[in-house]
Design an enzyme around this catalytic site. Structure first.
Site, mmCIF file in Angstrom:
data_model
loop_
_atom_site.group_PDB
_atom_site.id
_atom_site.type_symbol
_atom_site.label_atom_id
_atom_site.label_comp_id
_atom_site.label_asym_id
_atom_site.label_seq_id
_atom_site.Cartn_x
_atom_site.Cartn_y
_atom_site.Cartn_z
ATOM 1 N N GLY A 189 0.837 -1.195 0.000
ATOM 2 C CA GLY A 189 0.000 0.000 0.000
ATOM 3 C C GLY A 189 0.877 1.252 0.000
ATOM 4 N N GLU A 407 -1.758 -9.961 4.843
ATOM 5 C CA GLU A 407 -1.206 -10.323 6.148
ATOM 6 C C GLU A 407 -1.139 -11.830 6.317
ATOM 7 O OE1 GLU A 407 -0.044 -7.232 7.069
ATOM 8 O OE2 GLU A 407 1.171 -8.876 7.808
HETATM 9 C C1 LIG Z 1 -4.876 -2.607 8.189
HETATM 10 C C2 LIG Z 1 -4.157 -3.732 7.589
HETATM 11 C C3 LIG Z 1 -3.368 -3.365 6.336
HETATM 12 C C4 LIG Z 1 -2.646 -4.592 5.847
HETATM 13 C C5 LIG Z 1 -1.905 -4.366 4.569
HETATM 14 C C6 LIG Z 1 -1.304 -5.672 4.161
HETATM 15 C C7 LIG Z 1 0.015 -5.946 4.366
HETATM 16 C C8 LIG Z 1 0.569 -7.244 3.950
HETATM 17 O O1 LIG Z 1 -0.090 -8.123 3.434
HETATM 18 S S1 LIG Z 1 2.249 -7.411 4.356
HETATM 19 C C9 LIG Z 1 2.670 -8.988 3.666
HETATM 20 C C10 LIG Z 1 2.056 -10.127 4.477
HETATM 21 N N1 LIG Z 1 2.615 -11.367 4.045
HETATM 22 C C11 LIG Z 1 2.556 -12.486 4.781
HETATM 23 O O2 LIG Z 1 1.921 -12.542 5.826
HETATM 24 C C12 LIG Z 1 3.330 -13.666 4.250
HETATM 25 C C13 LIG Z 1 2.819 -14.978 4.832
HETATM 26 N N2 LIG Z 1 3.877 -15.986 4.829
HETATM 27 C C14 LIG Z 1 4.627 -16.233 5.957
HETATM 28 O O3 LIG Z 1 4.441 -15.660 7.013
HETATM 29 C C15 LIG Z 1 5.672 -17.301 5.846
HETATM 30 O O4 LIG Z 1 6.029 -17.500 4.517
HETATM 31 C C16 LIG Z 1 5.159 -18.660 6.408
HETATM 32 C C17 LIG Z 1 4.931 -18.496 7.878
HETATM 33 C C18 LIG Z 1 3.870 -19.066 5.724
HETATM 34 C C19 LIG Z 1 6.179 -19.722 6.143
HETATM 35 O O5 LIG Z 1 7.406 -19.165 6.472
HETATM 36 P P1 LIG Z 1 8.673 -20.128 6.605
HETATM 37 O O6 LIG Z 1 9.876 -19.328 6.842
HETATM 38 O O7 LIG Z 1 8.633 -21.064 5.445
HETATM 39 O O8 LIG Z 1 8.341 -20.834 7.954
HETATM 40 P P2 LIG Z 1 8.032 -22.329 8.236
HETATM 41 O O9 LIG Z 1 6.625 -22.670 7.864
HETATM 42 O O10 LIG Z 1 9.140 -23.186 7.678
HETATM 43 O O11 LIG Z 1 8.150 -22.269 9.814
HETATM 44 C C20 LIG Z 1 9.434 -22.066 10.415
HETATM 45 C C21 LIG Z 1 9.243 -21.758 11.881
HETATM 46 O O12 LIG Z 1 8.991 -20.366 12.004
HETATM 47 C C22 LIG Z 1 7.798 -20.150 12.729
HETATM 48 N N3 LIG Z 1 7.201 -18.926 12.219
HETATM 49 C C23 LIG Z 1 6.797 -18.698 10.956
HETATM 50 N N4 LIG Z 1 6.288 -17.448 10.848
HETATM 51 C C24 LIG Z 1 6.378 -16.891 12.093
HETATM 52 C C25 LIG Z 1 6.013 -15.615 12.640
HETATM 53 N N5 LIG Z 1 5.420 -14.660 11.897
HETATM 54 N N6 LIG Z 1 6.262 -15.388 13.950
HETATM 55 C C26 LIG Z 1 6.826 -16.345 14.701
HETATM 56 N N7 LIG Z 1 7.203 -17.596 14.264
HETATM 57 C C27 LIG Z 1 6.968 -17.834 12.963
HETATM 58 C C28 LIG Z 1 6.985 -21.377 12.454
HETATM 59 O O13 LIG Z 1 6.008 -21.526 13.453
HETATM 60 C C29 LIG Z 1 8.039 -22.457 12.508
HETATM 61 O O14 LIG Z 1 8.350 -22.709 13.828
HETATM 62 P P3 LIG Z 1 8.782 -24.220 14.224
HETATM 63 O O15 LIG Z 1 7.596 -25.080 13.897
HETATM 64 O O16 LIG Z 1 9.067 -24.117 15.678
HETATM 65 O O17 LIG Z 1 9.971 -24.540 13.375
HETATM 66 C C1 LIG Z 2 -5.694 -5.397 -0.212
HETATM 67 C C2 LIG Z 2 -4.281 -5.952 -0.110
HETATM 68 C C3 LIG Z 2 -3.286 -5.176 0.468
HETATM 69 C C4 LIG Z 2 -1.976 -5.672 0.540
HETATM 70 N N1 LIG Z 2 -1.001 -4.880 1.086
HETATM 71 C C5 LIG Z 2 0.271 -5.332 1.118
HETATM 72 C C6 LIG Z 2 1.322 -4.520 1.653
HETATM 73 O O1 LIG Z 2 1.091 -3.387 2.069
HETATM 74 N N2 LIG Z 2 2.594 -5.008 1.661
HETATM 75 C C7 LIG Z 2 2.897 -6.267 1.196
HETATM 76 O O2 LIG Z 2 4.067 -6.658 1.237
HETATM 77 N N3 LIG Z 2 1.906 -7.087 0.689
HETATM 78 C C8 LIG Z 2 0.622 -6.637 0.639
HETATM 79 N N4 LIG Z 2 -0.377 -7.444 0.134
HETATM 80 C C9 LIG Z 2 -0.015 -8.740 -0.463
HETATM 81 C C10 LIG Z 2 -0.462 -9.882 0.441
HETATM 82 O O3 LIG Z 2 0.309 -9.940 1.602
HETATM 83 C C11 LIG Z 2 -0.350 -11.204 -0.351
HETATM 84 O O4 LIG Z 2 -1.271 -11.145 -1.416
HETATM 85 C C12 LIG Z 2 -0.675 -12.393 0.550
HETATM 86 O O5 LIG Z 2 0.377 -12.599 1.464
HETATM 87 C C13 LIG Z 2 -0.935 -13.684 -0.261
HETATM 88 O O6 LIG Z 2 0.208 -14.018 -1.002
HETATM 89 P P1 LIG Z 2 0.062 -14.285 -2.588
HETATM 90 O O7 LIG Z 2 -0.649 -13.131 -3.156
HETATM 91 O O8 LIG Z 2 1.406 -14.666 -3.069
HETATM 92 O O9 LIG Z 2 -0.920 -15.540 -2.706
HETATM 93 P P2 LIG Z 2 -0.489 -17.047 -2.996
HETATM 94 O O10 LIG Z 2 0.231 -17.591 -1.826
HETATM 95 O O11 LIG Z 2 0.124 -17.141 -4.331
HETATM 96 O O12 LIG Z 2 -1.951 -17.733 -2.971
HETATM 97 C C14 LIG Z 2 -2.502 -18.409 -4.077
HETATM 98 C C15 LIG Z 2 -3.053 -19.747 -3.594
HETATM 99 O O13 LIG Z 2 -1.953 -20.574 -3.225
HETATM 100 C C16 LIG Z 2 -2.223 -21.207 -1.968
HETATM 101 N N5 LIG Z 2 -0.976 -21.532 -1.265
HETATM 102 C C17 LIG Z 2 0.151 -20.799 -1.232
HETATM 103 N N6 LIG Z 2 1.081 -21.381 -0.451
HETATM 104 C C18 LIG Z 2 0.518 -22.543 0.032
HETATM 105 C C19 LIG Z 2 0.955 -23.586 0.906
HETATM 106 N N7 LIG Z 2 2.177 -23.582 1.460
HETATM 107 N N8 LIG Z 2 0.088 -24.592 1.191
HETATM 108 C C20 LIG Z 2 -1.163 -24.591 0.671
HETATM 109 N N9 LIG Z 2 -1.632 -23.639 -0.182
HETATM 110 C C21 LIG Z 2 -0.800 -22.626 -0.490
HETATM 111 C C22 LIG Z 2 -3.015 -20.134 -1.212
HETATM 112 O O14 LIG Z 2 -3.770 -20.731 -0.151
HETATM 113 C C23 LIG Z 2 -3.923 -19.588 -2.317
HETATM 114 O O15 LIG Z 2 -5.084 -20.405 -2.414
HETATM 115 C C24 LIG Z 2 -1.683 -6.964 0.031
HETATM 116 C C25 LIG Z 2 -2.695 -7.758 -0.525
HETATM 117 C C26 LIG Z 2 -3.990 -7.257 -0.604
HETATM 118 C C27 LIG Z 2 -5.080 -8.109 -1.213
#
Ligand SMILES: CCCCC/C=C/C(=O)SCCNC(=O)CCNC(=O)[C@H](O)C(C)(C)COP(=O)(O)OP(=O)(O)OC[C@H]1O[C@@H](n2cnc3c(N)ncnc32)[C@H](O)[C@@H]1OP(=O)(O)O
Ligand SMILES: Cc1cc2nc3c(=O)[nH]c(=O)nc-3n(C[C@H](O)[C@H](O)[C@H](O)COP(=O)(O)OP(=O)(O)OC[C@H]3O[C@@H](n4cnc5c(N)ncnc54)[C@H](O)[C@@H]3O)c2cc1C
Length: 634
Positions: A189, A407
């Protein structure tokens, strides 16, 4: 002579003889009487400012004009911070949320990420020196930041992010680059036009070795001209690694590699509260409208009834009404855990980190998905008028469904929860917030349908479904499957177990809050009815989980169904009084269907009249396109 305030007669009748003190519930939801006073003062301060009102409905502006108008108001709001009666931090929190903030910035706040992610990243990941350098600048709005993690090719799999930060020991600089199209930062964003700095998540390379993703402070635009800095596309910039792990040219591992993910944990906790606020808005709009709207014939020959008198409508609206209390109380519990865990982490004690990660993933996924489903039900319960843009349902729905993805996409978070539950159950250790997984479930397996008995059923399902998932993993293991294949082939079971755990947390939060809370008898009665309605509703929706993991019988289910419909009838008379207790101003609801006075039809008519298409009888396009067609004798 004071102008008579119109109040729809049906709504007026709904509000007569309310058996409980609405303000007591308002104070409960605000966190106390003082907080309510502060909120109302702040709402008056902001909503009385004519410069913050939209001259025309946002839906009729171009994309660029919408952006400019929201930025104008967002900047004006920042100027108002200094004189806010509530103080800066509570004002910022209110303006960043789905309540007051959305009343002014209906299309979104261009400065939201600066406060919701950029500053928390600095606070959570920055060293003391870095915080000294940037936090004041960020708080003073001398810089506008965002959080740039997601790329075109990766959002979920952080270890797959392609943006690279290579440390050059000679110049002691990091060279940030996007090596491919799929490495381009996408989604953050404010990144497009507003922010001039970003916390960029990149793979840190030093001495030829990749040390994983780390946060970097990157200046994106010139602070005077706002022009993108030279080479911004290839990002050959002067980034600085936040929470420096490079000491004298050598990489020093952080205490926990996941601390760099801390910002996401914080936002997941915030998301739970935000989606609950949006759900409260949707429930208020649908409930008031359902008591104004009269339709069809309930009793032959009688006047058309209020649609809220149909049991089918109560079944649509009373569970989401109950859910707003359940999610608020659970989010409060999570918020308290977050602060405790964060304070401990600052002292170097990471013991609660796995619990916080597990619970924040569980609650964010549960509240956002349930809220999205409930908001859509609320929209549908308003018939055609619920589909209108001015109803505000499309915008509320867009906001809560976005939370299912950002998130952390919900499915991915469910699997994270499952990983935490399986580990706790197998190792029989850790998991402070999931103690029920350690040791065997005690007590008789007989079912009793009291509130306590139902909570025990939720616990049995939460333990039982983890054991079913573990049995699946072990079965695959015995067949010689590799752990990652076994994990993938058990995903359906793992996600069910994670969802059952999340529901148990919400149910226990609701029940415990009623036990602990200092509530008057009338308020306790109505909240207990909502609590019982909600936990029976969820049980009936997921009865398969309970049949699988307990001695629940068909008789028990029939009994619970009867109890459920009795509770619908018991709560129905208080529906309007309960949503009035949310104390959501008309400007926050932003919907002619949900206005306090129930003057729905006149307000719908007034909204339609604002459309540009209704400014003339014949639109110019008639002469350009339709008239030639009509004359063309095709
Ligand atoms: C008002 C709201 C506005 C919002 C605007 C939006 C912003 C965004 O969207 S920002 C981008 C957000 N993106 C995400 O959230 C990405 C999601 N993906 C992940 O967090 C990671 O890829 C994962 C957790 C899905 C996988 O990460 P990975 O490194 O592959 O971890 P593992 O599954 O291998 O687990 C390793 C180990 O680490 C622990 N862990 C993972 N994440 C966290 C965390 N956030 N905090 C603490 N610990 C974490 C996990 O539990 C594993 O622990 P052990 O089982 O003990 O090894
Ligand atoms: C309104 C909005 C605001 C955002 N703002 C920000 C921001 O400010 N900063 C930022 O960095 N990002 C931001 N994002 C991005 C957001 O964090 C990602 O879209 C989100 O983390 C999902 O990742 P992706 O888009 O790669 O989806 P993908 O992970 O590619 O999802 C596609 C499909 O794959 C599946 N999948 C993926 N991995 C696995 C797995 N390990 N096991 C099973 N299924 C799986 C998912 O469940 C889903 O069905 C924003 C997104 C939106 C919609």
């Amino acid at each position: 002579m004071s102008k008579e305030i119109y109040e729809n007669p049906d709504l007026k009748k709904e509000r007569q003889n309310c058996p409980f003190n609405k303000e007591e519930i308002t104070h409960l939801l605000d966190g106390g009487k003082e907080k309510t006073i502060e909120r109302k003062q702040l709402e008056n301060y902001i909503l009385s400012d004519e410069q913050l009102k939209d001259a025309v409905p946002m839906e009729y502006l171009s994309h660029a004009d919408k952006y400019a108008e929201e930025l104008r108001k967002a900047c004006l709001l920042m100027h108002k911070l200094a004189d806010s009666p509530a103080g800066q931090v509570p004002t910022l929190r209110a303006l960043m949320g789905a309540g007051l903030g959305s009343a002014v910035l209906k299309e979104g706040n261009p400065l939201a990420l600066h406060y919701v992610m950029f500053i928390p990243a600095l606070m959570g990941q920055g060293t003391i020196d870095q915080q000294a350098k940037w936090l004041e600048k960020a708080y003073n709005l001398n810089m506008i930041g965002t959080y740039a993690q997601t790329e075109l090719g990766h959002g979920t799999f952080l270890r797959g992010l392609e943006t690279r930060a290579t440390y050059d020991p000679k110049t002691q600089e990091f060279i940030l680059e996007s090596p491919s199209l799929t490495a381009y930062k996408w989604w953050p964003g404010s990144l497009g036009k507003t922010a001039n700095y970003a916390v960029v998540m990149a793979q840190l390379y030093t001495k030829g070795k990749c040390e994983g993703t780390h946060p970097f402070m990157v200046q994106l635009r010139d602070e005077e001209t706002h022009e993108p800095l030279p080479g911004i596309v290839n990002m050959w910039l002067n980034p600085v690694c936040i929470s420096s792990y490079i000491h004298y040219g050598t990489y020093v591992k952080p205490t926990n590699s996941k601390l760099s993910y801390a910002t996401m944990v914080f936002v997941r906790v915030v998301v739970c509260q935000d989606v609950t606020t949006n759900l409260r808005k949707a429930v208020t709009i649908a409930t008031r409208y359902s008591c104004v709207r009269r339709q069809s014939e309930l009793k032959p020959g009688d006047r058309e009834p209020q649609v809220m008198d149909y049991q089918a409508q109560q079944n649509k609206l009373l569970p989401p009404l109950a859910a707003t209390f359940a999610f608020q109380l659970a989010a409060d519990h999570l918020w308290n855990l977050y602060h405790t865990a964060n304070n401990n982490i600052e002292q170097g004690d990471l013991e609660l980190l796995p619990d916080l990660h597990g619970l924040s993933c569980a609650l964010k996924a549960l509240c956002s998905s349930e809220a999205a489903n409930f908001v859509e039900v609320c929209r549908q319960s308003c018939g055609g008028h619920g589909y209108m843009s001015c109803s505000n349902f499309p915008r509320i729905y867009g906001q809560v469904t976005a939370a299912e993805t950002y998130e952390g996409e919900n499915t991915v978070l469910w699997l994270q929860v499952a990983r935490y539950l399986v580990k706790t159950r197998k190792e029989q250790s850790g998991g402070l917030s999931v103690k029920y997984l350690i040791g065997e479930e005690k007590g008789p397996k007989t079912v009793d349908t009291t509130l306590e008995g139902i909570v025990k059923l939720y616990r049995r399902a939460a333990v039982g479904l983890v054991d079913v998932a573990i049995a699946e993993l072990d079965k695959s293991g015995r067949k010689g499957e590799a752990p990652h294949d076994a994990w993938n082939h058990a995903a359906v079971y793992l996600i069910k177990a994670a969802q059952a755990h999340a529901r148990l947390f919400v149910v226990e939060s609701f029940v415990d809050s009623l036990k602990e809370g200092k509530l008057s008898a009338p308020v306790r009665t109505v909240l207990s009815q909502l609590c019982e309605l909600f936990i029976i509703y969820w049980l009936l929706e997921r009865s398969g989980d309970f049949f699988l993991c307990s001695n629940l019988t068909k008789q028990d289910l029939l009994l619970l169904n009867s109890k459920y419909v009795e509770l619908l009838a018991a709560i129905r008379p208080q529906a309007v009084n309960l949503v009035d207790s949310f104390d959501l101003r008309d400007e926050v609801l932003n919907s002619p269907l949900g206005c306090w006075d129930g003057n729905v039809y006149q307000r719908l008519f007034d909204e339609a009249a604002k459309s540009p298409l209704n400014q003339s009888n014949v639109h110019e396009s008639f002469h350009k396109y339709l008239k030639p067609l009509l004359k063309s004798n095709l």
